[in-house]
Structure formats: structure tokens, C-alpha cells
Design an enzyme around this catalytic site. Structure first.
Site, PDB file in Angstrom:
ATOM      1  N   TYR A 143       0.624  -1.279   0.100  1.00  0.00           N
ATOM      2  CA  TYR A 143       0.189   0.083   0.017  1.00  0.00           C
ATOM      3  C   TYR A 143       0.752   1.200  -0.028  1.00  0.00           C
ATOM      4  O   TYR A 143       0.705   2.319  -0.880  1.00  0.00           O
ATOM      5  CB  TYR A 143      -0.848  -0.049   1.229  1.00  0.00           C
ATOM      6  CG  TYR A 143      -2.050   1.187   1.128  1.00  0.00           C
ATOM      7  CD1 TYR A 143      -2.836   0.909   0.403  1.00  0.00           C
ATOM      8  CD2 TYR A 143      -1.936   2.145   2.125  1.00  0.00           C
ATOM      9  CE1 TYR A 143      -3.802   2.132   0.676  1.00  0.00           C
ATOM     10  CE2 TYR A 143      -2.430   3.306   2.324  1.00  0.00           C
ATOM     11  CZ  TYR A 143      -3.593   3.173   1.720  1.00  0.00           C
ATOM     12  OH  TYR A 143      -4.728   4.239   1.654  1.00  0.00           O
ATOM     13  N   ARG A 184     -10.311  -0.795  10.154  1.00  0.00           N
ATOM     14  CA  ARG A 184      -9.788   0.425  10.763  1.00  0.00           C
ATOM     15  C   ARG A 184     -10.230   0.525  12.079  1.00  0.00           C
ATOM     16  O   ARG A 184     -11.265   0.177  12.618  1.00  0.00           O
ATOM     17  CB  ARG A 184      -9.841   1.176   9.761  1.00  0.00           C
ATOM     18  CG  ARG A 184      -8.868   1.094   8.575  1.00  0.00           C
ATOM     19  CD  ARG A 184      -9.082   2.225   7.434  1.00  0.00           C
ATOM     20  NE  ARG A 184     -10.253   1.971   6.672  1.00  0.00           N
ATOM     21  CZ  ARG A 184     -10.674   2.849   5.700  1.00  0.00           C
ATOM     22  NH1 ARG A 184      -9.747   3.841   5.465  1.00  0.00           N
ATOM     23  NH2 ARG A 184     -11.725   2.584   5.014  1.00  0.00           N
ATOM     24  N   VAL A 186     -11.526   3.118  13.912  1.00  0.00           N
ATOM     25  CA  VAL A 186     -12.695   3.686  14.480  1.00  0.00           C
ATOM     26  C   VAL A 186     -13.765   2.809  14.273  1.00  0.00           C
ATOM     27  O   VAL A 186     -14.688   2.576  15.369  1.00  0.00           O
ATOM     28  CB  VAL A 186     -12.979   5.217  13.585  1.00  0.00           C
ATOM     29  CG1 VAL A 186     -14.359   5.644  13.755  1.00  0.00           C
ATOM     30  CG2 VAL A 186     -12.073   6.060  13.763  1.00  0.00           C
TER      31      VAL A 186
HETATM   32  P1  NAD Z   1     -12.604   1.893   0.553  1.00  0.00           P
HETATM   33  O1  NAD Z   1     -11.982   0.646   0.564  1.00  0.00           O
HETATM   34  O2  NAD Z   1     -13.969   2.061   1.188  1.00  0.00           O
HETATM   35  O3  NAD Z   1     -12.840   2.334  -0.997  1.00  0.00           O
HETATM   36  C1  NAD Z   1     -12.097   1.754  -2.045  1.00  0.00           C
HETATM   37  C2  NAD Z   1     -12.914   1.598  -3.418  1.00  0.00           C
HETATM   38  O4  NAD Z   1     -12.181   1.040  -4.468  1.00  0.00           O
HETATM   39  C3  NAD Z   1     -13.861   0.088  -3.201  1.00  0.00           C
HETATM   40  O5  NAD Z   1     -15.126   0.694  -3.392  1.00  0.00           O
HETATM   41  C4  NAD Z   1     -13.298  -0.970  -3.780  1.00  0.00           C
HETATM   42  O6  NAD Z   1     -14.358  -1.833  -4.418  1.00  0.00           O
HETATM   43  C5  NAD Z   1     -12.682  -0.194  -4.958  1.00  0.00           C
HETATM   44  N1  NAD Z   1     -11.614  -0.963  -5.642  1.00  0.00           N
HETATM   45  C6  NAD Z   1     -10.475  -1.253  -5.090  1.00  0.00           C
HETATM   46  N2  NAD Z   1      -9.680  -1.987  -6.103  1.00  0.00           N
HETATM   47  C7  NAD Z   1     -10.137  -1.728  -7.220  1.00  0.00           C
HETATM   48  C8  NAD Z   1      -9.800  -2.011  -8.597  1.00  0.00           C
HETATM   49  N3  NAD Z   1      -8.609  -2.873  -8.430  1.00  0.00           N
HETATM   50  N4  NAD Z   1     -10.786  -1.742  -9.366  1.00  0.00           N
HETATM   51  C9  NAD Z   1     -11.995  -1.109  -9.254  1.00  0.00           C
HETATM   52  N5  NAD Z   1     -12.373  -0.643  -7.960  1.00  0.00           N
HETATM   53  C10 NAD Z   1     -11.458  -1.049  -7.056  1.00  0.00           C
HETATM   54  O7  NAD Z   1     -11.542   3.010   0.924  1.00  0.00           O
HETATM   55  P2  NAD Z   1     -11.940   4.456   1.257  1.00  0.00           P
HETATM   56  O8  NAD Z   1     -11.634   4.434   2.475  1.00  0.00           O
HETATM   57  O9  NAD Z   1     -12.934   4.999   0.638  1.00  0.00           O
HETATM   58  O10 NAD Z   1     -10.609   5.155   0.593  1.00  0.00           O
HETATM   59  C11 NAD Z   1     -10.708   5.732  -0.931  1.00  0.00           C
HETATM   60  C12 NAD Z   1      -9.326   6.068  -1.132  1.00  0.00           C
HETATM   61  O11 NAD Z   1      -8.751   7.024  -0.658  1.00  0.00           O
HETATM   62  C13 NAD Z   1      -8.340   4.953  -1.477  1.00  0.00           C
HETATM   63  O12 NAD Z   1      -7.436   5.367  -2.624  1.00  0.00           O
HETATM   64  C14 NAD Z   1      -7.363   5.164  -0.380  1.00  0.00           C
HETATM   65  O13 NAD Z   1      -5.936   4.413  -0.366  1.00  0.00           O
HETATM   66  C15 NAD Z   1      -7.286   6.768  -0.129  1.00  0.00           C
HETATM   67  N6  NAD Z   1      -7.260   6.978   1.468  1.00  0.00           N
HETATM   68  C16 NAD Z   1      -8.135   6.624   2.449  1.00  0.00           C
HETATM   69  C17 NAD Z   1      -7.964   6.966   3.850  1.00  0.00           C
HETATM   70  C18 NAD Z   1      -8.849   6.651   4.710  1.00  0.00           C
HETATM   71  O14 NAD Z   1      -8.624   7.011   6.049  1.00  0.00           O
HETATM   72  N7  NAD Z   1      -9.964   6.366   4.506  1.00  0.00           N
HETATM   73  C19 NAD Z   1      -6.714   7.594   4.015  1.00  0.00           C
HETATM   74  C20 NAD Z   1      -5.820   7.617   2.930  1.00  0.00           C
HETATM   75  C21 NAD Z   1      -5.866   7.726   1.531  1.00  0.00           C
HETATM   76  N1  UDP Z   2      -5.694  -0.217  15.829  1.00  0.00           N
HETATM   77  C1  UDP Z   2      -6.249  -0.530  17.090  1.00  0.00           C
HETATM   78  N2  UDP Z   2      -7.122  -1.212  17.255  1.00  0.00           N
HETATM   79  C2  UDP Z   2      -8.030  -1.747  16.047  1.00  0.00           C
HETATM   80  C3  UDP Z   2      -7.572  -1.259  14.964  1.00  0.00           C
HETATM   81  C4  UDP Z   2      -6.420  -0.390  14.883  1.00  0.00           C
HETATM   82  O1  UDP Z   2      -5.423  -0.177  18.011  1.00  0.00           O
HETATM   83  O2  UDP Z   2      -9.005  -2.266  16.427  1.00  0.00           O
HETATM   84  C5  UDP Z   2      -4.701   0.666  15.764  1.00  0.00           C
HETATM   85  C6  UDP Z   2      -3.563   0.371  14.796  1.00  0.00           C
HETATM   86  O3  UDP Z   2      -2.626  -0.566  15.128  1.00  0.00           O
HETATM   87  C7  UDP Z   2      -3.153   1.771  14.304  1.00  0.00           C
HETATM   88  C8  UDP Z   2      -4.158   2.767  14.523  1.00  0.00           C
HETATM   89  O4  UDP Z   2      -4.994   2.193  15.380  1.00  0.00           O
HETATM   90  O5  UDP Z   2      -1.957   2.213  15.347  1.00  0.00           O
HETATM   91  C9  UDP Z   2      -4.770   3.038  13.386  1.00  0.00           C
HETATM   92  O6  UDP Z   2      -5.229   1.982  12.923  1.00  0.00           O
HETATM   93  P1  UDP Z   2      -6.045   2.093  11.174  1.00  0.00           P
HETATM   94  O7  UDP Z   2      -5.989   0.366  10.614  1.00  0.00           O
HETATM   95  O8  UDP Z   2      -7.224   2.588  11.420  1.00  0.00           O
HETATM   96  O9  UDP Z   2      -5.198   2.847  10.283  1.00  0.00           O
HETATM   97  P2  UDP Z   2      -3.700   3.111   9.916  1.00  0.00           P
HETATM   98  O10 UDP Z   2      -2.591   2.474  10.797  1.00  0.00           O
HETATM   99  O11 UDP Z   2      -3.751   2.745   8.520  1.00  0.00           O
HETATM  100  O12 UDP Z   2      -3.227   4.611  10.224  1.00  0.00           O
END
Ligand code: NAD
Ligand code: UDP
Length: 319
Positions: A143, A184, A186
């Protein structure tokens, strides 16, 4: 405008589509439903300005659009580590295909990158100039490094082919429509508190994250897309919490009786994370408006209504 949202059936993508449709745009949602669901976009399925295409972005596609929000990629460690090779393909081949599309039709292209490009950061808070500390061979690399090469591709298509790019580095975002089994922090904590099972904290809970409510994030993405700066721009809420503080807040809000259970810290788990949002403030006139308490309350309401039928739910007063 005709706007393509890849990953539009996912968590952030579906909220973005709500805003774009409400603003009167024509929207094409491209998704392979790996972590996304049709029910996230159900209300638009019969709308004449909306089109849903089931498609995997690792395969090329020909479409005519003005803007591309490129969000397709699983975002939760549990999901992106399930098939890491696929995660790399999605980030590399998928991003190349979408940039190729942007180049062909001269569409503006926004990449949803991530704070994970900073890895386990030595610079705190993280500024966009910081180049990061990422393990190239760890379990998060598919990732982290996938997104880093996606950024590289975006900037190379920009320099070499004049593609009009925008790069957002998104920090931890939460809100309604996260999957119950998203994995994740939350969603895990909220679901656990609602189901009256112990709240899982990985490690000792002293690691920090900064949590942005999804509507704030969507506003930032749209400002970046429609502004003049290509980025990269950090988009996140600079209010930083330890995971233990987050668990305590969820416990207080949902279920004060819920236990807390400590589990091993996953490999390469970043110790701290907080965005410096000076660029977003000055370039986009953007900053988050929803604090953790308010955002958690709206998130808990959504999860609570989704799993209402479950007998084990023990919801106390919501704030
Ligand atoms: P999510 O997993 O809910 O959404 C991702 C979507 O992409 C899903 O609908 C999935 O089915 C689709 N997808 C995955 N692989 C695919 C493929 N090969 N072809 C077509 N569709 C595909 O995640 P999200 O939280 O909505 O994140 C959306 C974007 O934002 C991602 O690129 C993620 O890396 C980025 N992002 C999210 C967060 C966060 O905290 N949510 C943080 C940083 C970056
Ligand atoms: N985490 C946790 N309990 C859970 C899921 C995640 O303590 O049930 C922790 C995880 O180890 C990380 C932080 O919460 O330190 C955020 O994790 P998340 O997977 O939400 O996002 P990321 O690590 O990608 O920021």
C-alpha cells in the site's frame, strides 16, 4: 461536467459522489466491488446523470470524461494485506490505466494518495516536503510503496505528457458507511462498543492518529480538484489523539461498561501521525470543521442503525 470516480462505491468515493450529484454533475462510478458496495450509491442508480460500471482498473477502459477522481484501492490494512500483489497491481497498473485515460481525453486527474507515503515518520507533524520513512519490504509496503509509485506516475505523466494532475495526501478519515468489518480503528471500536464486546487496542495505545470526518475530506478533495495547485497537499484533521484516547472517547459515547483488550501491535505500525495543513489552508482555504466528538456521534448513529437488529447491542445515551 462529466466526472469519473474510481472506487466510487467505497466509503469516501460514495460520499464524494453524493456531493458531485447534488452539485448537478454527470457522474460515472467505476468499481470492482472489492470493498465497495452498490448500496452505498443506491440512491443514484436510476438517476439519468449517474452511471455505474463494474470494472477492475487493472484493465484499461475507454471513457470520455472531464475530470477523474482516482480513489480505487482498498484502504484498510486488513483488506489491502489480504491480497498484497493485487494491491500493488491496483496502485501501479490501475493508476497507469487511469492516467493513460486522463492523457487521452485531456481530463484533470486527482490521485487519492495517503499519509502512508510518510511511513513511520521522523518529522512531526508531517509536511509535504518530508520524503518519508517507509519499509519497502514490509506487510504495509504493497500500500505505502504502491501509493508512492502512484504519485511518481502522476508527476511523470504531468511532466512528460502534460497531464493536468492533483495529488491529495489523505490522513485517517472516518464516518458513516465504513464497513462493519473494515478493520480500521474507528469502525472496529464503534462496532465493538455497540456489540458490547471488548474494544481492541493494538500495542499499548500510545501511538497517535489524527482523524478527519468524511464530509470535511470530501470538501478538501473538491477544492483541490477545482483549484490551481497540483500538490501534493495534505488533507486531514490536525487534532491528534492516542489510540487509547480514541478508545476512551468511544467507550464514553457508546458503552461506558465496555472492556478494553490489548492485542499485539502489527508490524511497521506508524507511531504517530498528524498533518501539517498549512498548504491546504493557504492554497485551498480549507480546514476541517468537524471535531472528533461530533464526528464520532454521527458515525455511531450510522453504525447503530445498520446493526440495530442485533440483540447484543447495548447503546446508552448518544452524547
Ligand atoms: P474503500 O476501501 O472504502 O474504497 C475503495 C474502493 O475502491 C472500493 O469501492 C473498492 O471496491 C474499489 N476498488 C479497489 N480495488 C479496485 C480495483 N482494482 N478496480 C476497481 N475498483 C477497486 O476505501 P476508502 O476509505 O473509501 O478510500 C478511498 C481512497 O482514499 C483509497 O485510494 C485510499 O487509499 C485513499 N485513502 C483513504 C484514507 C482513509 O482513511 N479512508 C486515508 C488515506 C487514503
Ligand atoms: N488499531 C487498534 N485497534 C483496532 C484497529 C487498529 O488499536 O481495532 C490501531 C492500529 O494498530 C493503528 C491505529 O489503530 O495504530 C490506526 O489503525 P488503522 O488501521 O485505522 O489505520 P492506519 O494504521 O492505516 O493509520
Amino acid at each position: 461536467m462529466r466526472i469519473l470516480v474510481t472506487g466510487g462505491a467505497g466509503f469516501i468515493g460514495s460520499h464524494l459522489i453524493d456531493r458531485l450529484m447534488t452539485d448537478g454533475h454527470e457522474v460515472i462510478c467505476l468499481d470492482n466491488f472489492y470493498t465497495g458496495h452498490k448500496h452505498n450509491i443506491l440512491k443514484w442508480l436510476n438517476h439519468p446523470y449517474f452511471e455505474l460500471i463494474r470494472h477492475d482498473i487493472t484493465e484499461p477502459i475507454r471513457l470520455e470524461v472531464n475530470q477523474i477522481y482516482h480513489l480505487a484501492c482498498p484502504a484498510s490494512p486488513v483488506h489491502y494485506q489480504y491480497n498484497p500483489v493485487k494491491t500493488v497491481k491496483t496502485n501501479v497498473l490501475g493508476t497507469m490505466n487511469m492516467l493513460g485515460l486522463a492523457k487521452r481525453v485531456k481530463a484533470r486527474f486527482l490521485l487519492a494518495s495517503t499519509s502512508e507515503v510518510y511511513g513511520d515518520p521522523e518529522v512531526h507533524p508531517q509536511v509535504e516536503e518530508y520524503r518519508g520513512s517507509v519499509n519497502p519490504i514490509g506487510i504495509r509496503s504493497c500500500y505505502d510503496e504502491g501509493k508512492r509509485i502512484a504519485e511518481t506516475l502522476a508527476f511523470d505523466y504531468h511532466r512528460q505528457n502534460d497531464v493536468d494532475i492533483r495529488v491529495a495526501r489523505i490522513f485517517n478519515t472516518y464516518g458513516p458507511r465504513m464497513l462493519e468489518n473494515d478493520g480500521r480503528v474507528v469502525s472496529n471500536l464503534v462496532v465493538q462498543a455497540l456489540r458490547d464486546i471488548p474494544l481492541t487496542i493494538y500495542g499499548d495505545g500510545s501511538q497517535t492518529r489524527s482523524f478527519c470526518y468524511v464530509s470535511d475530506l470530501v470538501e478538501g478533495l473538491m477544492r483541490l480538484m477545482n483549484g490551481d495547485h497540483i500538490g501534493p497537499v495534505n488533507l486531514g484533521n490536525p487534532d491528534e489523539y492516542t489510540i487509547l484516547e480514541l478508545a476512551t472517547a468511544v467507550q464514553k459515547l457508546v458503552n461506558p461498561q465496555a472492556d478494553i483488550k490489548f492485542e499485539p501491535l502489527p508490524q511497521d505500525d506508524p507511531r504517530r501521525r498528524r498533518p501539517d495543513i498549512t498548504r491546504a489552508k493557504t492554497w485551498l482555504n480549507w480546514e476541517p470543521t468537524i471535531g472528533l466528538q461530533q464526528g464520532l456521534k454521527m458515525t455511531v448513529e450510522d453504525f447503530s442503525s445498520r446493526i440495530k437488529g442485533d440483540q447484543r447491542i447495548a447503546v446508552t445515551e448518544l452524547g
